[in-house]
Design a protein around this motif. Structure first.
Motif, PDB file in Angstrom:
ATOM      1  N   ARG A  34      -6.634   7.440   2.493  1.00 54.34           N
ATOM      2  CA  ARG A  34      -6.071   6.445   3.412  1.00 54.34           C
ATOM      3  C   ARG A  34      -6.199   5.044   2.824  1.00 54.34           C
ATOM      4  NH1 ARG A  34      -5.713   8.222   8.990  1.00 54.34           N
ATOM      5  NH2 ARG A  34      -6.387   6.162   9.618  1.00 54.34           N
ATOM      6  N   GLN A  35      -7.318   4.777   2.171  1.00 52.11           N
ATOM      7  CA  GLN A  35      -7.500   3.474   1.526  1.00 52.11           C
ATOM      8  C   GLN A  35      -6.485   3.277   0.400  1.00 52.11           C
ATOM      9  OE1 GLN A  35     -11.655   3.963   0.569  1.00 52.11           O
ATOM     10  NE2 GLN A  35     -12.279   2.541   2.197  1.00 52.11           N
ATOM     11  N   ASP A  36      -6.257   4.321  -0.390  1.00 52.99           N
ATOM     12  CA  ASP A  36      -5.268   4.233  -1.469  1.00 52.99           C
ATOM     13  C   ASP A  36      -3.871   3.987  -0.903  1.00 52.99           C
ATOM     14  OD1 ASP A  36      -7.264   4.675  -3.318  1.00 52.99           O
ATOM     15  OD2 ASP A  36      -6.767   6.805  -3.621  1.00 52.99           O
ATOM     16  N   ALA A  37      -3.536   4.695   0.156  1.00 51.65           N
ATOM     17  CA  ALA A  37      -2.216   4.521   0.778  1.00 51.65           C
ATOM     18  C   ALA A  37      -2.064   3.107   1.339  1.00 51.65           C
ATOM     19  CB  ALA A  37      -2.010   5.560   1.876  1.00 51.65           C
ATOM     20  N   MET A  38      -3.133   2.588   1.945  1.00 52.90           N
ATOM     21  CA  MET A  38      -3.060   1.229   2.493  1.00 52.90           C
ATOM     22  C   MET A  38      -2.964   0.198   1.372  1.00 52.90           C
ATOM     23  SD  MET A  38      -2.765  -0.405   5.336  1.00 52.90           S
ATOM     24  CE  MET A  38      -3.479   0.416   6.727  1.00 52.90           C
ATOM     25  N   ALA A  39      -3.667   0.414   0.262  1.00 54.26           N
ATOM     26  CA  ALA A  39      -3.563  -0.500  -0.876  1.00 54.26           C
ATOM     27  C   ALA A  39      -2.132  -0.510  -1.411  1.00 54.26           C
ATOM     28  CB  ALA A  39      -4.547  -0.098  -1.970  1.00 54.26           C
ATOM     29  N   GLU A  40      -1.530   0.654  -1.474  1.00 54.23           N
ATOM     30  CA  GLU A  40      -0.137   0.733  -1.931  1.00 54.23           C
ATOM     31  C   GLU A  40       0.791   0.025  -0.940  1.00 54.23           C
ATOM     32  OE1 GLU A  40       3.012   1.301  -4.307  1.00 54.23           O
ATOM     33  OE2 GLU A  40       0.929   1.711  -4.830  1.00 54.23           O
ATOM     34  N   ALA A  41       0.547   0.192   0.360  1.00 53.60           N
ATOM     35  CA  ALA A  41       1.367  -0.478   1.375  1.00 53.60           C
ATOM     36  C   ALA A  41       1.255  -1.991   1.244  1.00 53.60           C
ATOM     37  CB  ALA A  41       0.952  -0.024   2.776  1.00 53.60           C
ATOM     38  N   VAL A  42       0.052  -2.482   1.000  1.00 53.95           N
ATOM     39  CA  VAL A  42      -0.146  -3.933   0.817  1.00 53.95           C
ATOM     40  C   VAL A  42       0.663  -4.420  -0.374  1.00 53.95           C
ATOM     41  CG1 VAL A  42      -1.847  -5.696   0.177  1.00 53.95           C
ATOM     42  CG2 VAL A  42      -2.382  -4.035   1.968  1.00 53.95           C
ATOM     43  N   LYS A  43       0.644  -3.661  -1.466  1.00 48.84           N
ATOM     44  CA  LYS A  43       1.423  -4.037  -2.651  1.00 48.84           C
ATOM     45  C   LYS A  43       2.916  -4.087  -2.341  1.00 48.84           C
ATOM     46  CE  LYS A  43      -1.760  -2.105  -6.034  1.00 48.84           C
ATOM     47  NZ  LYS A  43      -1.970  -1.005  -6.973  1.00 48.84           N
ATOM     48  N   VAL A  44       3.403  -3.088  -1.620  1.00 52.39           N
ATOM     49  CA  VAL A  44       4.827  -3.038  -1.284  1.00 52.39           C
ATOM     50  C   VAL A  44       5.208  -4.225  -0.405  1.00 52.39           C
ATOM     51  CG1 VAL A  44       6.604  -1.744  -0.018  1.00 52.39           C
ATOM     52  CG2 VAL A  44       5.046  -0.546  -1.566  1.00 52.39           C
ATOM     53  N   PHE A  45       4.418  -4.490   0.631  1.00 52.53           N
ATOM     54  CA  PHE A  45       4.741  -5.594   1.534  1.00 52.53           C
ATOM     55  C   PHE A  45       4.616  -6.949   0.857  1.00 52.53           C
ATOM     56  CE2 PHE A  45       3.437  -2.599   5.112  1.00 52.53           C
ATOM     57  CZ  PHE A  45       4.743  -2.290   5.442  1.00 52.53           C
ATOM     58  N   SER A  46       3.591  -7.103   0.038  1.00 51.65           N
ATOM     59  CA  SER A  46       3.400  -8.415  -0.588  1.00 51.65           C
ATOM     60  C   SER A  46       4.451  -8.696  -1.661  1.00 51.65           C
ATOM     61  CB  SER A  46       1.998  -8.542  -1.179  1.00 51.65           C
ATOM     62  OG  SER A  46       1.813  -7.608  -2.219  1.00 51.65           O
ATOM     63  N   LEU A  58       9.085   1.473   0.725  1.00 57.41           N
ATOM     64  CA  LEU A  58       8.988   0.685   1.957  1.00 57.41           C
ATOM     65  C   LEU A  58       8.775   1.595   3.162  1.00 57.41           C
ATOM     66  CD1 LEU A  58       9.094  -2.118   3.227  1.00 57.41           C
ATOM     67  CD2 LEU A  58      11.583  -1.858   3.384  1.00 57.41           C
ATOM     68  N   LYS A  59       9.483   2.724   3.225  1.00 54.14           N
ATOM     69  CA  LYS A  59       9.300   3.686   4.324  1.00 54.14           C
ATOM     70  C   LYS A  59       7.875   4.230   4.340  1.00 54.14           C
ATOM     71  CE  LYS A  59      14.051   5.343   4.679  1.00 54.14           C
ATOM     72  NZ  LYS A  59      14.942   6.497   4.502  1.00 54.14           N
ATOM     73  N   ARG A  60       7.346   4.539   3.161  1.00 55.56           N
ATOM     74  CA  ARG A  60       5.961   5.032   3.087  1.00 55.56           C
ATOM     75  C   ARG A  60       4.974   3.967   3.542  1.00 55.56           C
ATOM     76  NH1 ARG A  60       7.858   7.092  -1.728  1.00 55.56           N
ATOM     77  NH2 ARG A  60       6.838   5.431  -2.930  1.00 55.56           N
ATOM     78  N   ALA A  61       5.224   2.726   3.143  1.00 55.51           N
ATOM     79  CA  ALA A  61       4.330   1.631   3.540  1.00 55.51           C
ATOM     80  C   ALA A  61       4.337   1.446   5.054  1.00 55.51           C
ATOM     81  CB  ALA A  61       4.739   0.339   2.834  1.00 55.51           C
ATOM     82  N   VAL A  62       5.510   1.462   5.654  1.00 54.53           N
ATOM     83  CA  VAL A  62       5.613   1.319   7.109  1.00 54.53           C
ATOM     84  C   VAL A  62       4.925   2.492   7.804  1.00 54.53           C
ATOM     85  CG1 VAL A  62       7.238   1.296   9.048  1.00 54.53           C
ATOM     86  CG2 VAL A  62       7.673  -0.126   7.033  1.00 54.53           C
ATOM     87  N   ALA A  63       5.142   3.707   7.308  1.00 57.09           N
ATOM     88  CA  ALA A  63       4.507   4.885   7.901  1.00 57.09           C
ATOM     89  C   ALA A  63       2.984   4.808   7.783  1.00 57.09           C
ATOM     90  CB  ALA A  63       5.028   6.155   7.236  1.00 57.09           C
ATOM     91  N   THR A  64       2.497   4.306   6.666  1.00 57.69           N
ATOM     92  CA  THR A  64       1.044   4.169   6.466  1.00 57.69           C
ATOM     93  C   THR A  64       0.449   3.212   7.490  1.00 57.69           C
ATOM     94  OG1 THR A  64       1.199   4.657   4.112  1.00 57.69           O
ATOM     95  CG2 THR A  64      -0.732   3.413   4.835  1.00 57.69           C
ATOM     96  N   VAL A  65       1.089   2.057   7.663  1.00 52.57           N
ATOM     97  CA  VAL A  65       0.577   1.065   8.614  1.00 52.57           C
ATOM     98  C   VAL A  65       0.698   1.593  10.048  1.00 52.57           C
ATOM     99  CG1 VAL A  65       0.915  -1.252   9.544  1.00 52.57           C
ATOM    100  CG2 VAL A  65       0.982  -0.875   7.077  1.00 52.57           C
ATOM    101  N   ASN A  66       1.814   2.234  10.368  1.00 54.03           N
ATOM    102  CA  ASN A  66       1.968   2.811  11.708  1.00 54.03           C
ATOM    103  C   ASN A  66       0.898   3.862  11.979  1.00 54.03           C
ATOM    104  OD1 ASN A  66       4.087   1.297  12.706  1.00 54.03           O
ATOM    105  ND2 ASN A  66       5.636   2.670  11.885  1.00 54.03           N
TER     106      ASN A  66
END
Length: 123
Positions: A34-46, A58-66
């Motif tokens: 989960r931490q790895d997925a959130m780190a990747e989401a942060v990279k995508v959003f930033s 982007l879809k994966r990042a949104v799904a991770t945060v949701n």
């Protein structure tokens, strides 16, 4: 009316406690993923750029945060529905919101790189 808020707040606290207790074992088992997925989401959003960001990333990042926010959504929804017709109710709602923000801060602090989170009322 303030007397009616006490059972509501206690129920809210019990829901939060049971949700975190029920998920504690599963949370510990998959926390690194989960931490790895959130780190990747942060990279995508930033680094988001409509012209160059991979739509699937982007879809994966949104799904991770949701997914990370899902356990806390009922708490914030319940707080938003709390009545505020008296000063005591306003204070109780503010206290409930502050407690929920603290819970959110701790939750995201476990997931986000660096573990430092600040929740702003401007969200």
């Amino acid at each position: 009316m303030a007397k009616k808020l006490i059972p509501f707040l206690l129920t809210l606290a019990l829901v939060a406690a049971s949700a975190s207790t029920e998920r504690a074992d599963a949370w510990d088992d998959d926390l690194p993923q989960r931490q790895d997925a959130m780190a990747e989401a942060v990279k995508v959003f930033s680094g988001y750029n409509p012209a160059s960001t991979d739509p699937e990333a982007l879809k994966r990042a949104v799904a991770t945060v949701n997914g990370a926010m899902a356990p806390l959504r009922p708490i914030f929804k319940a707080i938003s529905k709390m009545p505020v017709s008296t000063a005591a109710e306003v204070r109780a709602k503010e206290e409930a919101r502050a407690a929920a923000n603290e819970l959110l801060t701790r939750h995201l602090g476990q997931l986000l790189p660096g573990g430092s989170v600040k929740i702003s009322n401007e969200l």
